[in-house]
Design a protein around this motif. Sequence first.
Motif, PDB file in Angstrom:
ATOM      1  N   HIS A 385       0.840  -1.191   0.000  1.00  0.00           N
ATOM      2  CA  HIS A 385       0.000   0.000   0.000  1.00  0.00           C
ATOM      3  C   HIS A 385       0.879   1.246   0.000  1.00  0.00           C
ATOM      4  N   VAL A 386       0.254   2.388  -0.216  1.00  0.00           N
ATOM      5  CA  VAL A 386       0.984   3.648  -0.322  1.00  0.00           C
ATOM      6  C   VAL A 386       0.971   4.347   1.035  1.00  0.00           C
ATOM      7  N   ILE A 387       2.140   4.795   1.474  1.00  0.00           N
ATOM      8  CA  ILE A 387       2.231   5.627   2.666  1.00  0.00           C
ATOM      9  C   ILE A 387       2.618   7.039   2.228  1.00  0.00           C
ATOM     10  N   VAL A 388       2.137   8.015   2.963  1.00  0.00           N
ATOM     11  CA  VAL A 388       2.420   9.418   2.650  1.00  0.00           C
ATOM     12  C   VAL A 388       3.055  10.055   3.876  1.00  0.00           C
ATOM     13  N   GLN A 389       4.296  10.485   3.729  1.00  0.00           N
ATOM     14  CA  GLN A 389       5.015  11.173   4.796  1.00  0.00           C
ATOM     15  C   GLN A 389       5.518  12.511   4.256  1.00  0.00           C
ATOM     16  N   GLN A 390       5.158  13.588   4.946  1.00  0.00           N
ATOM     17  CA  GLN A 390       5.535  14.937   4.534  1.00  0.00           C
ATOM     18  C   GLN A 390       5.109  15.223   3.091  1.00  0.00           C
ATOM     19  N   GLY A 391       3.943  14.691   2.711  1.00  0.00           N
ATOM     20  CA  GLY A 391       3.399  14.927   1.383  1.00  0.00           C
ATOM     21  C   GLY A 391       3.991  14.093   0.280  1.00  0.00           C
ATOM     22  N   CYS A 392       4.930  13.203   0.607  1.00  0.00           N
ATOM     23  CA  CYS A 392       5.599  12.382  -0.411  1.00  0.00           C
ATOM     24  C   CYS A 392       5.064  10.955  -0.365  1.00  0.00           C
ATOM     25  N   PRO A 393       4.426  10.464  -1.438  1.00  0.00           N
ATOM     26  CA  PRO A 393       3.913   9.090  -1.442  1.00  0.00           C
ATOM     27  C   PRO A 393       5.007   8.077  -1.775  1.00  0.00           C
ATOM     28  N   ALA A 394       4.859   6.875  -1.260  1.00  0.00           N
ATOM     29  CA  ALA A 394       5.809   5.790  -1.542  1.00  0.00           C
ATOM     30  C   ALA A 394       5.091   4.463  -1.367  1.00  0.00           C
ATOM     31  N   LEU A 395       5.444   3.488  -2.203  1.00  0.00           N
ATOM     32  CA  LEU A 395       4.854   2.151  -2.134  1.00  0.00           C
ATOM     33  C   LEU A 395       5.699   1.293  -1.202  1.00  0.00           C
ATOM     34  N   VAL A 396       5.072   0.697  -0.200  1.00  0.00           N
ATOM     35  CA  VAL A 396       5.783  -0.164   0.747  1.00  0.00           C
ATOM     36  C   VAL A 396       6.013  -1.520   0.091  1.00  0.00           C
ATOM     37  N   LEU A 397       7.272  -1.848  -0.168  1.00  0.00           N
ATOM     38  CA  LEU A 397       7.601  -3.154  -0.745  1.00  0.00           C
ATOM     39  C   LEU A 397       7.723  -4.216   0.330  1.00  0.00           C
ATOM     40  N   ARG A 398       8.397  -3.862   1.424  1.00  0.00           N
ATOM     41  CA  ARG A 398       8.636  -4.834   2.481  1.00  0.00           C
ATOM     42  C   ARG A 398       8.714  -4.103   3.817  1.00  0.00           C
ATOM     43  N   ALA A 399       8.019  -4.630   4.818  1.00  0.00           N
ATOM     44  CA  ALA A 399       7.990  -4.006   6.138  1.00  0.00           C
ATOM     45  C   ALA A 399       8.758  -4.867   7.130  1.00  0.00           C
ATOM     46  N   ARG A 401      10.512  -4.724  11.406  1.00  0.00           N
ATOM     47  CA  ARG A 401      10.081  -4.302  12.733  1.00  0.00           C
ATOM     48  C   ARG A 401      10.288  -2.801  12.957  1.00  0.00           C
ATOM     49  N   ARG A 402      11.383  -2.250  12.434  1.00  0.00           N
ATOM     50  CA  ARG A 402      11.720  -0.859  12.715  1.00  0.00           C
ATOM     51  C   ARG A 402      11.898  -0.009  11.453  1.00  0.00           C
ATOM     52  N   ALA A 403      11.704  -0.563  10.308  1.00  0.00           N
ATOM     53  CA  ALA A 403      11.895   0.195   9.070  1.00  0.00           C
ATOM     54  C   ALA A 403      11.144  -0.493   7.938  1.00  0.00           C
ATOM     55  N   CYS A 404      10.986   0.218   6.826  1.00  0.00           N
ATOM     56  CA  CYS A 404      10.314  -0.325   5.638  1.00  0.00           C
ATOM     57  C   CYS A 404      11.120   0.028   4.397  1.00  0.00           C
ATOM     58  N   LEU A 405      11.157  -0.906   3.468  1.00  0.00           N
ATOM     59  CA  LEU A 405      11.734  -0.630   2.156  1.00  0.00           C
ATOM     60  C   LEU A 405      10.624  -0.095   1.261  1.00  0.00           C
ATOM     61  N   VAL A 406      10.820   1.082   0.689  1.00  0.00           N
ATOM     62  CA  VAL A 406       9.772   1.708  -0.116  1.00  0.00           C
ATOM     63  C   VAL A 406      10.341   2.152  -1.456  1.00  0.00           C
ATOM     64  N   TRP A 407       9.445   2.259  -2.436  1.00  0.00           N
ATOM     65  CA  TRP A 407       9.780   2.811  -3.746  1.00  0.00           C
ATOM     66  C   TRP A 407       9.043   4.154  -3.856  1.00  0.00           C
ATOM     67  N   PRO A 408       9.754   5.273  -3.942  1.00  0.00           N
ATOM     68  CA  PRO A 408       9.091   6.583  -4.038  1.00  0.00           C
ATOM     69  C   PRO A 408       8.195   6.665  -5.271  1.00  0.00           C
ATOM     70  N   LEU A 409       7.058   7.369  -5.104  1.00  0.00           N
ATOM     71  CA  LEU A 409       6.070   7.511  -6.169  1.00  0.00           C
ATOM     72  C   LEU A 409       5.876   8.978  -6.514  1.00  0.00           C
ATOM     73  N   GLU A 410       5.259   9.204  -7.659  1.00  0.00           N
ATOM     74  CA  GLU A 410       4.951  10.549  -8.127  1.00  0.00           C
ATOM     75  C   GLU A 410       3.455  10.642  -8.386  1.00  0.00           C
ATOM     76  N   ARG A 411       2.832  11.745  -7.929  1.00  0.00           N
ATOM     77  CA  ARG A 411       1.403  11.942  -8.124  1.00  0.00           C
ATOM     78  C   ARG A 411       1.088  12.215  -9.586  1.00  0.00           C
ATOM     79  N   GLY A 412      -0.092  11.747 -10.016  1.00  0.00           N
ATOM     80  CA  GLY A 412      -0.568  12.004 -11.364  1.00  0.00           C
ATOM     81  C   GLY A 412      -2.026  12.414 -11.333  1.00  0.00           C
ATOM     82  N   PRO A 413      -2.652  12.586 -12.478  1.00  0.00           N
ATOM     83  CA  PRO A 413      -4.074  12.959 -12.510  1.00  0.00           C
ATOM     84  C   PRO A 413      -4.957  11.819 -12.037  1.00  0.00           C
ATOM     85  N   LEU A 414      -6.162  12.171 -11.591  1.00  0.00           N
ATOM     86  CA  LEU A 414      -7.189  11.195 -11.188  1.00  0.00           C
ATOM     87  C   LEU A 414      -6.699  10.304 -10.050  1.00  0.00           C
ATOM     88  N   ARG A 415      -5.996  10.878  -9.084  1.00  0.00           N
ATOM     89  CA  ARG A 415      -5.479  10.160  -7.917  1.00  0.00           C
ATOM     90  C   ARG A 415      -4.594   8.981  -8.302  1.00  0.00           C
TER      91      ARG A 415
END
Length: 711
Positions: A385-399, A401-415
């Motif tokens: 799922h997508v997490i949003v921190q400080q307005g920046c979305p990222a897809l959680v690849l792997r979670a 206990r204390r950190a997550c590996l994420v791939w940064p995302l870019e916003r587009g039209p129509l959410r």
Amino acid sequence: MEGWAQHASEFWGPEVSGGRKAENLETLPRTSRGNAQKAAKDDLAALRARSSNSLHLMTRFMVAPESKCRARIISYVLGPETRAAGLMFHELRSAEMTKRYYSSWSHWSWMSVATETVATLSNLKLLDRIGMSCSAASSRDPAAIAADDVLARQMFKLAWSLLKHRAGSALWNTNGAGSSAGLVHEEAGKERVNRNGSLLGQQLLVGHPFTTPVYRWILRPLSSCDFEVVPEMVLSYLHMWWGSLLNSKLVEDANQLQRTEELRCVASKRVSCQQGWYTLTQHQLLRKNERTEVQAQSDVRMEADFNFEALFRFTQKREMDVEESADFRFLQDITKDITWPSFTPASAQECLSNFALLGKICQEEPVDWGKVESSQWASFLPPGHVIVQQGCPALVLRAYRRACLVWPLERGPLRSVKFLNVASLSWAFCFDVAEVQIETVTARSPLAMMGTELENHGIVLETGTSTGLWEWHVEHGFPSVREDALRFLCAKYGIDLSEEQGEDAELHLVVRCMLHFDPTLTQAEVTERVLQRAELQVETLETTEAEISEAVQDTLLPGEQRKVVDIVTTHVAKRKDSGAVIKRAEESYSRTMKLLPPNKEAEKVRRQKEKAETEALKCQQRIYARRTSSAHEALQKSLPIGARAYADDLNGRWRLSFRGHTKSISWTAAGAEKAAAAAIRQVWAWSVQQGTGDTPAAVLKTLAELDRSVK
């Protein structure tokens, strides 16, 4: 055609001999090898019963649109990784290529392959070959859109699953022992290490490769020059280390040759050291890997009783001077047997994520070691799922206990969101849950995006409304959250845990947490979410009885193996029994309600919701309808392989069964068409839960027809 069919089109079409329709072979990736084998046998047996002979069976299976569709999804998504792995196995031989590969891996060279994998989601040519409608002239029928969306979700799920496991396995090279190979890379940079911190922070370093004697020896000279340059001695050692034979494909090739010799050529199934070495030299293994083999200068005839095994062991003893003795004692000290941590892939990656957290904390000024404890909120970030921190979305690849590996995302039209072109994945941390928003991501097909700004963009990732972390978890039943994380949550929010022990402790903790954050939930709402969570756990189960039997065979005595398998089998069966899950959830709800503090407002809202649920049941119009042949035929032709629907005309209901699940649906309560649609949705929901297939396009079209007839 020898009576099989009147025309060739009938021979390969959906109609088969006997007037029965061939069932759709929609399949999803299996949760384990055992499930895949069992489901494949069931599918093959059902298809064989509908075919005239084996040739007819296999030819029909290969040309079936569903089989080609699934095969192409797997082939296209795994294509970049397959090509990269094939090239690596071909080139990982010489010392120079071995160093080049390991040094590039430490600098996230794998991301180029990951980017190619993501690009398959937007390749219209590949999507068209898979079977999705990519032309503007395609039909915009809701059933066709729903069918294409199913394929889009499956393709995205496979891509995410591949990225999840591949990203985890790459951590050894980027954040673990393999990262030292980056020092021999042309772009080796500067890195600082800070180990002064709290006791909890120092405990996170336990088990990390950088704490081993070898890496201490490497880090000592690096720290002496402030990590600005790599000393010549260290650089020479790293070149020798990462170009050695042990890091090349030669090891796998040698094991394969020796295993062949052991199984096929020796009656005792044992290979001596002499024969094992001769097998490798006979096949010129070193020469094939561009390595230099020691050449024999002369032949010597040995005695018949000569012990060749002694040549492979150092047993010579001699007098040593004081300096040699000191060196020898030092060598013994650093090579003696010590207690090494034993890691699974998951625990090893957990250790590397802890190291990433320490790096994050040490880079800040001033250093706040209190973040080590608060970092455990990261275990609640939902994978996929997508997490949003400080307005920046990222897809959680792997979670972790204390950190997550994420791939940064870019916003587009129509959410919509799309993957950013990044050089490496990022670590995401959560020190304050109020700073994190969660968005559910859904893959939409090209057909669904026709006539919008995202037309011809391939599969589009569409996000839902941003919600708070606890609001999202209460809505979904805290999926994929472990018991230790739930206990940490309860401790932080002052939730009493004195009675939450035993086998069902995790379920009780989930119910306690949901009612803590939303005390207005009714029993029906809690039960539904707990059941949804249990179904997700069954879908993500990665081991079966057969796999565990293989895993424990080499580690446990025969008498103990059966005990372990029985425990796991009972545990899995308990999770799959939806009736038992519902019963335990209802008991937990009743017990938790007695422990909650009085809240008149929440109680008022809860009673209103319960009253509305009761009224909704009473308002259902009772129709004493008869079973129609059209509804019965629509149900029978829409069943997945292995499902059964028996018409009980005496009691006015269909009795459904599918791989251990049973349920009856009455047509006298709402009419035959509506009941048939409900039955079809139920059996395909079981199919999704079991991991044996999603609702195919033909069935979705049948459901649409039944719904229209009800209206």
